[in-house]
Design an enzyme around this catalytic site. Structure first.
Site, PDB file in Angstrom:
ATOM      1  N   SER A 280      72.363  58.845  80.350  1.00 18.38           N
ATOM      2  CA  SER A 280      72.487  57.384  80.309  1.00 18.38           C
ATOM      3  C   SER A 280      71.156  56.662  80.225  1.00 18.38           C
ATOM      4  O   SER A 280      71.121  55.425  80.250  1.00 18.38           O
ATOM      5  CB  SER A 280      73.280  56.891  81.508  1.00 18.38           C
ATOM      6  OG  SER A 280      72.850  57.530  82.651  1.00 18.38           O
TER       7      SER A 280
ATOM      8  N   THR B 297      72.404  53.965  84.568  1.00 20.38           N
ATOM      9  CA  THR B 297      71.129  53.266  84.394  1.00 20.38           C
ATOM     10  C   THR B 297      70.196  53.463  85.583  1.00 20.38           C
ATOM     11  O   THR B 297      70.648  53.488  86.715  1.00 20.38           O
ATOM     12  CB  THR B 297      71.448  51.759  84.283  1.00 20.38           C
ATOM     13  OG1 THR B 297      72.216  51.560  83.114  1.00 20.38           O
ATOM     14  CG2 THR B 297      70.200  50.909  84.259  1.00 20.38           C
TER      15      THR B 297
ATOM     16  N   ARG C 109      75.271  46.066  70.607  1.00 19.97           N
ATOM     17  CA  ARG C 109      75.607  45.529  71.935  1.00 19.97           C
ATOM     18  C   ARG C 109      74.418  45.671  72.891  1.00 19.97           C
ATOM     19  O   ARG C 109      73.749  46.697  72.936  1.00 19.97           O
ATOM     20  CB  ARG C 109      76.821  46.277  72.483  1.00 19.97           C
ATOM     21  CG  ARG C 109      77.242  45.883  73.912  1.00 19.97           C
ATOM     22  CD  ARG C 109      76.624  46.779  74.955  1.00 19.97           C
ATOM     23  NE  ARG C 109      77.153  46.540  76.301  1.00 19.97           N
ATOM     24  CZ  ARG C 109      76.638  47.046  77.405  1.00 19.97           C
ATOM     25  NH1 ARG C 109      75.573  47.814  77.341  1.00 19.97           N
ATOM     26  NH2 ARG C 109      77.171  46.791  78.567  1.00 19.97           N
TER      27      ARG C 109
ATOM     28  N   THR D  38      73.156  48.236  88.190  1.00 22.01           N
ATOM     29  CA  THR D  38      73.737  49.237  87.306  1.00 22.01           C
ATOM     30  C   THR D  38      75.230  48.928  87.217  1.00 22.01           C
ATOM     31  O   THR D  38      75.766  48.224  88.064  1.00 22.01           O
ATOM     32  CB  THR D  38      73.483  50.660  87.833  1.00 22.01           C
ATOM     33  OG1 THR D  38      74.088  51.601  86.947  1.00 22.01           O
ATOM     34  CG2 THR D  38      74.066  50.872  89.212  1.00 22.01           C
ATOM     35  N   GLY D  39      75.871  49.444  86.196  1.00 21.99           N
ATOM     36  CA  GLY D  39      77.305  49.183  86.045  1.00 21.99           C
ATOM     37  C   GLY D  39      77.602  48.430  84.770  1.00 21.99           C
ATOM     38  O   GLY D  39      76.787  48.427  83.845  1.00 21.99           O
TER      39      GLY D  39
ATOM     40  N   THR E 191      67.866  52.054  80.260  1.00 19.17           N
ATOM     41  CA  THR E 191      69.204  52.596  80.018  1.00 19.17           C
ATOM     42  C   THR E 191      69.439  52.853  78.532  1.00 19.17           C
ATOM     43  O   THR E 191      68.748  52.277  77.678  1.00 19.17           O
ATOM     44  CB  THR E 191      70.273  51.590  80.516  1.00 19.17           C
ATOM     45  OG1 THR E 191      71.561  52.205  80.508  1.00 19.17           O
ATOM     46  CG2 THR E 191      70.343  50.347  79.647  1.00 19.17           C
TER      47      THR E 191
HETATM   48  N1  ASP Z   1      74.263  48.482  82.965  1.00 19.69           N
HETATM   49  C1  ASP Z   1      74.296  49.318  81.807  1.00 19.69           C
HETATM   50  C2  ASP Z   1      74.761  48.513  80.621  1.00 19.69           C
HETATM   51  O1  ASP Z   1      75.682  47.733  80.763  1.00 19.69           O
HETATM   52  C3  ASP Z   1      75.154  50.516  81.908  1.00 19.69           C
HETATM   53  C4  ASP Z   1      75.156  51.298  83.176  1.00 19.69           C
HETATM   54  O2  ASP Z   1      74.512  50.940  84.162  1.00 19.69           O
HETATM   55  O3  ASP Z   1      75.820  52.330  83.184  1.00 19.69           O
HETATM   56  O4  ASP Z   1      74.273  48.718  79.541  1.00 19.69           O
END
Ligand code: ASP
Length: 329
Positions: free
Chosen positions: A78, A188, A216, A239-240, A206
């Protein structure tokens, strides 16, 4: 030793001598330096940052060295090299960096360069701008001596091919998927450090949500969303699901909450509750966001929407992992 030489040497070491290595009562932890990151799998990144911090390096150098670790690790799917691609099979990277003086830099949707955080830092230090995207970011990196690399590893290509069989994009992470993701070391890196001079800096890097639309961009390279630093108050990172973090200006919201007296953990929770009040409980229950925060006193905290988010810490007491409390179970 003549006086001039002596004064010069003292001048060079004064900051380390006069800055207290411990300070603050009032619930402050508080031995400086400290580094915190999203996810326990980023312990190695913390160790790289700690090496810089303990030899009296800056928080900025520490977080930069730290996030470079997963960026170069092909097993981390990731971040950086080996990141999962978008739905067209292209790995695109997002990163940002912010220092104690309010300097910022970011790259978004950049292809073929392993260390997105290094390019973000260069944007911050060498250009009049704060964000470069796509081809422009790549061009800037190449002009500054970075090497073009193929970021798609065989493993990530295989995972993408498998995904193509159904081609279902589901960023609204269920708990079951979340557990799988964690076991696959997936997510991330957001890293924040406070150095011996008590200056704060942060970095976030990330490859974004796997199988996203080409082009995106999530929260991670957006200052105020994936990362925010205010040297008077504290810093936060995320993160998320990036779309949801952007919606609430996550990291900035947390820093502002700390400004008005919330502890780092309370501030992370408050930002998550903002999403719940905006979009409703049934919506927020199907999304994962994890926040980490560190304040100027050296107190840290984390919170997530769903369970299983962790934060890794190194300070003068050693290494530690905290399992974040979550709004939903
Ligand atoms: N925050 C990251 C994103 O939306 C993805 C992740 O943290 O898994 O690109």
């Amino acid at each position: 030793m003549n006086r001039r030489k002596f004064v010069k040497i003292i001048g060079a070491v004064t900051p380390a001598l006069v800055m207290p290595l411990t300070s603050f009562g009032e619930g402050g932890s508080s031995n400086f330096p400290i580094v915190i990151t999203t996810w326990d799998q980023n312990k190695k990144a913390n160790q790289a940052a700690w090496k810089v911090l303990k030899s009296n390096g800056s928080a900025l150098d520490a977080v930069h060295q730290g996030v470079m670790v997963p960026e170069a690790d092909p097993k981390d799917q990731s971040v950086g090299f080996g990141g999962l691609p978008d739905r067209d099979g292209i790995v695109t990277l997002d990163a940002c960096i912010m220092d104690h003086a309010g300097n910022i830099g970011a790259v978004m949707g950049m292809e073929n360069i392993i260390h997105a955080s290094s390019v973000a830092r260069l944007v911050m230090e060498k250009t009049p701008h704060v964000q470069l995207v796509g081809d422009g970011a790549l061009q800037f990196a190449l002009e500054n001596g970075f090497k073009k690399e193929n970021l798609l590893t065989e493993n990530s290509k295989k995972a993408w091919k498998k995904w193509l069989e159904t081609a279902k994009y589901n960023p609204m992470t269920t708990i079951e998927e979340l557990e799988k993701r964690i076991h696959k070391n997936h997510d991330t890196i957001g890293m924040i450090a406070i150095d011996q001079q008590q200056n704060l800096s942060g970095a976030c890097s990330t490859s974004g949500m796997a199988y996203k639309l080409h082009g995106r961009v999530g929260d991670s390279p957006i200052i105020g969303a994936g990362l925010y630093v205010d040297n008077e108050i504290g810093a936060a990172s995320a993160t998320g699901v990036g779309e949801e973090v952007v919606r609430i200006c996550g990291s900035h919201t947390i820093v502002e909450a700390m400004r008005y007296g919330k502890s780092p953990e309370e501030a992370c929770k408050l930002a998550l509750m903002r999403l719940v009040s905006m979009k409703g409980e049934s919506y927020a229950k199907n999304v994962q966001i994890g926040f980490i925060a560190l304040n100027k006193k050296g107190e840290y905290g984390c919170y997530s929407l769903l369970p299983n988010f962790t934060m890794a810490i190194v300070d003068t007491n050693g290494e530690k992992v905290i399992h974040a409390p979550s709004l939903f179970s």
